[in-house]
Design a protein around this motif. Structure first.
Motif, short mmCIF file in Angstrom:
data_model
loop_
_atom_site.label_atom_id
_atom_site.label_comp_id
_atom_site.label_asym_id
_atom_site.label_seq_id
_atom_site.Cartn_x
_atom_site.Cartn_y
_atom_site.Cartn_z
N LYS A 130 0.80 -1.21 0.05
CA LYS A 130 -0.11 0.09 0.15
C LYS A 130 0.94 1.16 -0.14
CE LYS A 130 -3.85 2.10 2.54
NZ LYS A 130 -4.84 2.11 3.77
N GLN A 156 -3.35 6.05 -2.39
CA GLN A 156 -3.30 5.66 -0.83
C GLN A 156 -4.50 4.83 -0.34
OE1 GLN A 156 -1.06 8.57 1.99
NE2 GLN A 156 -1.93 9.95 0.33
N GLU A 157 -5.67 4.89 -1.01
CA GLU A 157 -6.92 3.98 -0.64
C GLU A 157 -6.78 2.52 -1.07
OE1 GLU A 157 -8.55 5.01 1.79
OE2 GLU A 157 -7.32 6.93 2.08
#
Length: 234
Positions: A130, A156-157
């Motif tokens: 991530k 980032q999600e």
């Protein structure tokens, strides 16, 4: 008549002598064969050996380990207790998020090392990657412009389960020039702290070589056989 009896006695004596000599000869052969340890078309004269040791070296890193224990190398005597310990570690790998395992058993005849068993190197890599704020800041220092920075923060999600896909996506969005250094650091920055420490000791081109139940049985049986061999010549 007396001559016949003497001849019979002489024959019996000769037969007895032959039997005694034969038994002595067989015993001598047996003693000579047990005085040697044979392996791979070579042999060691045990009468010239002062000490024999049975050893096992292994790396057994699991995700359950403390960070300071990652990639710790073990070297100790091979015995029943150690085999049980290794078997428990191998069983724990079934529930481990990542691991690095390789086991090597051997004997030492004074200073001569004789290999008995070496397993494959089994590796399970972290499976979740991530883009984190920390990673964004690190790559910002590498020279991202505002457009590249914005594109990276948009990731980032998103959670990635494939290392190559994660690295390729980050490089594509940031338009950075691919290099071994960049690939390595993107990988290290895209996982947790413990996972990052684990990956620092893993070849960047490594792929999963998973430890199956059949592999665990093969390793344990090989260690037991190595121990039995040692017990037979000790």
């Amino acid at each position: 008549m007396k001559h016949v009896e003497n001849a019979k006695l002489l024959l019996l004596f000769l037969i007895l002598v032959v039997l005694v000599v034969g038994l002595f000869f067989l015993k001598s052969i047996n003693q000579k064969s047990t005085n040697f340890y044979e392996y791979e078309k070579s042999k060691i004269n045990l009468t010239n050996v002062k000490y024999i040791q049975e050893r096992v070296d292994y790396i057994a890193t699991l995700s359950q380990d403390e960070e300071r224990e990652l990639h710790r190398k073990y070297s100790t005597h091979l015995n029943e207790e150690e085999i049980e310990k290794i078997e428990k570690i191998l069983d724990l790998s079934k529930t481990s998020d990542f691991y690095d395992i390789q086991i090597n058993a051997y004997m030492l005849f004074d200073n001569e090392k004789v290999a008995q068993f070496q397993s494959k190197r089994f590796t399970k890599l972290p499976s979740h990657y991530k883009v984190t704020p920390y990673m964004v800041n690190k790559l910002q220092g590498y020279g991202l412009d505002d457009y590249q920075h914005q594109n990276l923060t948009k990731l980032q999600e998103q959670l990635f389960t494939n290392r190559a896909e994660f690295v390729n996506t980050v490089i594509d969005r940031t338009k950075l020039r691919r290099s071994d250094w960049l690939v390595t650091n993107i990988t290290l920055l895209g996982v947790g702290q413990k996972e990052s420490q684990f990956l620092k000791n893993i070849d960047g081109n490594a792929t999963d070589v998973l430890l199956e139940e059949s592999d665990i049985k093969e390793i344990v049986n090989a260690l037991k056989n190595a121990h039995s061999t040692y017990a037979g010549i000790k």
